[in-house]
Enzyme design. Structure first.
Site, mmCIF file in Angstrom:
data_model
loop_
_atom_site.group_PDB
_atom_site.id
_atom_site.type_symbol
_atom_site.label_atom_id
_atom_site.label_comp_id
_atom_site.label_asym_id
_atom_site.label_seq_id
_atom_site.Cartn_x
_atom_site.Cartn_y
_atom_site.Cartn_z
ATOM 1 N N LEU A 108 0.823 -1.198 0.000
ATOM 2 C CA LEU A 108 0.000 0.000 0.000
ATOM 3 C C LEU A 108 0.870 1.266 0.000
ATOM 4 O O LEU A 108 0.716 2.135 -0.858
ATOM 5 C CB LEU A 108 -0.924 -0.009 1.237
ATOM 6 N N GLU A 119 3.477 4.229 -0.399
ATOM 7 C CA GLU A 119 4.249 4.722 -1.536
ATOM 8 C C GLU A 119 5.150 5.844 -1.067
ATOM 9 O O GLU A 119 4.921 6.423 -0.001
ATOM 10 C CB GLU A 119 3.297 5.244 -2.618
ATOM 11 N N TRP A 150 8.573 0.555 1.760
ATOM 12 C CA TRP A 150 8.499 -0.039 3.104
ATOM 13 C C TRP A 150 7.682 -1.317 3.104
ATOM 14 O O TRP A 150 6.813 -1.497 3.932
ATOM 15 C CB TRP A 150 7.879 0.908 4.126
ATOM 16 N N ILE A 203 15.863 1.636 33.755
ATOM 17 C CA ILE A 203 16.029 0.766 34.923
ATOM 18 C C ILE A 203 17.324 -0.035 34.818
ATOM 19 O O ILE A 203 18.014 -0.266 35.803
ATOM 20 C CB ILE A 203 14.792 -0.154 35.079
ATOM 21 N N GLY A 218 19.968 0.993 33.496
ATOM 22 C CA GLY A 218 21.131 1.878 33.565
ATOM 23 C C GLY A 218 22.044 1.636 32.371
ATOM 24 O O GLY A 218 21.580 1.415 31.252
ATOM 25 N N GLY A 219 23.328 1.657 32.625
ATOM 26 C CA GLY A 219 24.306 1.476 31.550
ATOM 27 C C GLY A 219 24.106 0.179 30.787
ATOM 28 O O GLY A 219 24.272 0.129 29.563
ATOM 29 N N GLU A 221 1.670 0.766 9.579
ATOM 30 C CA GLU A 221 0.239 0.423 9.543
ATOM 31 C C GLU A 221 -0.612 1.502 10.207
ATOM 32 O O GLU A 221 -1.498 1.223 11.007
ATOM 33 C CB GLU A 221 0.000 -0.971 10.146
ATOM 34 N N GLU A 227 -0.764 9.236 15.018
ATOM 35 C CA GLU A 227 -1.567 10.415 14.687
ATOM 36 C C GLU A 227 -2.760 10.022 13.815
ATOM 37 O O GLU A 227 -3.877 10.517 14.030
ATOM 38 C CB GLU A 227 -0.696 11.460 13.977
#
Lengths: 248, 379, 323
Positions: free
Chosen positions: B125, B127, B156, B337, B339-340, B363, B367
């Site tokens: 669908l 484009e 896509w 949570i 962290g690094g 899909e 918005e």
């Protein structure tokens, strides 16, 4: 050939075990699964049937349990068993279960009976052997492979220090351990859809005396705190292992 | 009202979980890094019947309901959304579209192999200049009597390379606007079809995404779905159901990240105790849990409406928007949570965060979902 | 009245597990005023049989029969059952290992004797007979009462230990058993593991997990194992990945072991793995993650990179051994 796979439902192996007042298992929050060894046995039975459709006509699963174990049975049917039998009773102890199974199997003909080597609950590894003795059948224990070659059933079993391949005449009971199948089969959509329509026969339990009973459960003593070392003082650990623990 | 799942629904959920943990988890990080499509795993998923799980058994499908589909999508997406999206496109766009609007001949020829999982489908669908505004189709399907001549580019496209069956949306009568659009079933190996390179994406990197170019591609008239000009309506109806798939995917991304964050919080220690015992972390987890519970309920509500043949377009838009947005929030917090550790690949949550972003976009962006929802409020 | 111990030998030599069984049986026998009788099937030299006296056997019954050349559970059970009756055994003890697990259940059913497998201690009481065993793969214990007159037990390895007794040479009695029927199994081939210490026999086990990064790093594990005279093992993901053979997988669905020393390298300590090692006497864990659950069951731990720790550890042990 007809195959019977004995299945039990056990708490998921990752379950934290709790008891209600030391007398019985606290079943709240437990997820029940097919005993892993039984699931692998069933997987192998299905693989054999797929590989030898001309030789293996039917796979039955049997369980001693209440209605609570029916989801487990239905999962076995979804995986690919053809029909199921449930002996309608709490599985009180190993001998009780084996004797119930023997009562049912006596009246039916099975060529290979699979049982799991161990169960993830009471760790008895006992039902298969007892069942074999009650039925005066051959039993092969610690089975890690089973194949049909030139019409013969070839069984691999682990022995002390190695493995043996045996040519075993049917009927016999295979007490199965790891290796029999790689991963348990995941039921396919088609199997799940058909599971409800496959026959599940419920039979009344026979009158059997218990040979043993669980008096009380205990939790293991918590371990003492772990003594930790770092990359810098591995020498101290070796010292402790050598001088204090005298292990090396 | 009954919130209980049936035995079958639970079994499907477990099957999807087992599949994801056994087949996908061990190399998902590596495949993401290499943008590698796991064709072998898709084949196994197909053999288990997941790709056609909702199609009627009459057409060789699994005959399962949408609730089961939501549960399966969530489980797969907890671990690998690139695989889950294949299942979503096949089930809720391609198969559902063919089953609902195709002719018996089309179902026999195209739906059955798809439902059996022998073939994979793709839905074309988007484009380059018609993303959210699907009325502005530049791809043309010129009526040549007994065939359509298709020209243009689609962007896509998930499953573009692995699919055999394309559902292509194209403009036949530009003067009729969106009422001139048709939906065509196109064999991927038809002469004139070429693929662009594999897209180098931020997330869902191992899903099979390409642009697809049509250059004088002849499509038999018999391959048109529905009456002449039904294409836009077809696309919109199909996307209603597609939203449930992507909503459940977003849900899975969120719950997968949540489970990892929770586990981490219970094991990781800081200031002498597991970080879960710090309220700052515990409250984050509480907020995440509430969002996930809401998200799951929305997905299941949309699925239930669809299964009970009630209008589900609005609730599925709500589910898509809410699940995608909370997936972004929850995965971001999961990284926080950790962290690094959350910022490095080994711990999965950074990947889940990148995957979450796409669910707000494809899909129908969040918005667009809000347009659908707000318009319904006006009525 | 006797306590009968089923002994096992490998090529004519008794296994250490057998001595533990006898030590354990001696403890039980004292409490019920019984004598320990050992049953030995197959060819074992008189010298070797005499060793059984060192651990409490007053008498050794030896059985030789061509039908027992191959371990056929049914025929072996018939032979043991006959000796049980002949010796008026009230308690029969086998090892909780491959053959013990194969034979004990059959024996239990044949004699209608209650079986408790994998017991970990002497009975809590003898009348009623209540004994402790592991359940839920080491996550808990159950105290089990046996209702029958004859009791069958399999003893969890290393749970009692070897204790030398007075050491009089036992009375040795060769006994003929009549076995009806033939085995239904024919041996096709045997594949023995040679030149390698068996995992289930090992006093020390060195084990690696996924944290070892790849099979190429196993040379470190092997070197340490060789130095310690240890067997090598691994966690489930490692055998699933094919880095190591399945026979080395230790854990709930693999082998359950109870060595004196278990060294876990790069193993996080998933509950299923811990189920297979929790009976080890001492556990040493090496892991880079200080919060890895393995440290909850370990006695000693080293937090850090195995690539830095293992070579040091091995070298330091070498130094200790050489000093």
């Amino acid at each position: 050939m007809k195959i019977l796979v004995c299945i039990s439902d056990v708490p998921d192996t990752t379950t934290k075990i709790k008891f209600a007042g030391n007398k019985e298992l606290d079943k709240a929050g437990i997820q029940w699964i097919i005993n892993p060894w039984d699931e692998l046995s069933l997987t192998r039975a299905i693989e054999l049937k797929e590989a030898h459709p001309d030789k293996i006509e039917n796979i039955t699963v049997i369980n001693v349990g209440t209605t609570a174990s029916e989801p487990t049975i239905r999962k076995a049917l979804a995986m690919g068993a053809d029909n199921a039998i449930r002996v309608d009773s709490e599985p009180k102890e190993a001998y009780f279960v084996a004797a119930q199974l023997a009562e049912v199997i006596k009246s039916k003909q099975f060529d290979i009976v699979f049982t799991g080597l161990d169960s993830a609950d009471y760790n008895g590894s006992t039902v298969g052997g007892m069942l074999a003795e009650l039925l005066d059948m051959t039993s092969v224990s610690a089975v890690s492979g089973i194949n049909i070659e030139d019409g013969k059933v070839i069984v691999s079993r682990e022995i002390d220090g190695g493995t043996q391949k045996l040519d075993v005449q049917t009927p016999f009971i295979a007490v199965v351990q790891k290796g029999i199948a790689i991963d348990p089969r995941i039921p396919a959509m088609r199997g799940i859809m058909m599971a409800r329509t496959k026959p599940l026969e419920v039979v009344a339990p026979a009158n059997i005396d218990n040979l043993t009973e669980i008096v009380e459960y205990e939790m293991p003593q918590p371990k003492g705190k772990c003594r930790k070392f770092t990359e810098e003082n591995v020498n101290e650990l070796v010292d402790v292992l050598h001088k204090e623990a005298k292990l090396i | 009202m009954n919130f209980e799942f049936t035995e079958e629904q639970k079994m499907i959920q477990q099957a999807a979980k087992d599949f994801a943990e056994r087949e996908l988890l061990h190399d998902v990080i590596e495949r993401d890094a290499k943008s590698e499509f796991p064709a072998d795993r898709i084949k196994k998923l197909a053999e288990l019947g997941f790709l056609g799980m909702m199609t009627d058994p009459k057409y060789d499908g699994g005959g399962m309901d949408t609730v089961s589909y939501v549960l399966a999508m969530e489980e797969l997406s907890k671990i690998d959304s690139s695989v889950a999206v294949v299942m979503s496109v096949c089930n809720s766009l391609v198969n559902w579209g063919l089953e609902t609007y195709g002719t018996e001949e089309q179902k026999e020829k195209y739906l059955k192999p798809l439902a059996r999982g022998e073939k994979i489908g793709a839905f074309l669908l988007s484009e380059p200049e018609a993303g959210s505004d699907a009325t502005k189709q530049r791809t043309t399907a010129e009526d040549k009597g007994d065939y359509y001549l298709v020209n243009g580019t689609k962007n896509w496209i998930t499953n573009a390379n692995c699919a055999s069956t394309y559902l292509v949306i194209a403009q036949t009568n530009p003067e009729k606007g969106h009422k001139g659009i048709n939906a065509l079933i196109v064999d991927k190996n038809t002469p004139g079809i070429t693929l662009g390179p594999h897209e180098d994406k931020m997330g869902m990197r191992s899903s099979d995404t390409h642009s697809v170019m049509f250059n004088d591609v002849k499509v038999p008239k018999a391959n048109r779905i529905g009456e002449d000009g039904f294409g836009f309506n077809f696309a919109m109806k199909t996307l209603d159901g597609g939203r449930i798939g992507i909503a459940s995917q977003a849900l899975g991304i969120a719950s997968g990240a949540f489970e990892r964050a929770l586990h981490y919080a219970k094991e990781r220690k800081a200031f002498g105790t597991e970080i879960f015992n710090h309220q700052a972390i515990a409250f984050k987890l509480a907020d995440m849990a509430v969002k996930i519970e809401n998200a799951r309920n929305l997905c299941l509500k949309a699925a239930w409406l669809k299964d009970t043949k009630q209008p589900y377009g609005i609730v599925s838009a709500m589910a898509k928007q809410y699940c995608a947005d909370i997936a972004m929030e929850v995965t971001t917090e999961a990284v926080q949570i950790h962290g690094g550790y959350g910022y490095v690949k080994e711990y999965h949550v950074e990947r889940l965060m990148r995957e979450a972003k796409l669910t707000q976009i494809y899909e129908g962006t969040s918005e667009i979902q809000k347009i659908v929802i707000s318009r319904s409020l006006l009525k | 009245m006797t306590v009968l111990v089923y002994t096992e030998n490998r090529e004519g030599k008794f296994k250490k597990a057998t001595f533990e069984l006898l030590s354990y049986a001696e403890e039980l026998a004292k409490n019920i005023n019984a004598e320990v009788v050992a049953l030995s099937i197959g060819d074992v030299s008189p010298d070797e049989l005499n060793k059984l006296g060192n651990y409490g056997a007053k008498k050794v019954v030896t059985v030789k029969n061509d039908k027992l050349a191959l371990l056929d559970n049914k025929l072996y059970t018939a032979a043991i059952a006959e000796v049980v009756k002949k010796e008026n055994a009230k308690i029969v003890i086998l090892a909780d290992n491959l053959s013990g697990r194969a034979l004990a259940p059959r024996l239990s059913a044949k004699l209608k004797a209650g079986l408790v497998s994998g017991v970990v201690a002497v009975p809590n009481s003898y009348d009623p007979f209540v004994i402790k065993k592991k359940v839920f793969t080491g996550k808990a214990f159950a105290n089990v009462k046996i209702n029958s007159d004859i009791k069958v037990l399999t003893l969890s390895q290393n749970s009692f230990g070897i204790k030398e007794a007075s050491g009089n040479a036992p009375q040795i009695e060769a006994y003929n058993v009549e076995l009806a029927g033939e085995s239904n199994a024919k041996l096709v081939s045997v594949d023995m593991i040679t030149g390698k210490l068996l995992l289930t026999d090992a006093e020390i086990v060195v084990s690696g997990g996924r944290g070892m990064k790849g099979p190429e790093n196993w040379t470190m594990i092997e070197e340490l194992a060789e130095l310690l005279g240890a067997a090598t093992a691994c966690s489930r993901p490692v055998s699933d990945e094919g880095w190591r053979p399945h026979g080395e997988h230790v854990g709930q669905t693999g082998k359950i072991i109870a060595p004196t020393l278990y060294i876990a390298c790069g193993i996080s300590g998933a509950i299923q793995h811990v189920g297979g090692i929790s009976s080890s006497k001492v556990i040493v864990a090496i892991n880079k993650d200080p919060d890895a659950p393995i440290f909850e069951v370990a006695d000693y731990g080293v937090v850090g990179d195995f690539q830095k720790i293992l070579p040091q550890f091995t070298q330091l042990i070498k130094d200790v051994k050489n000093s």
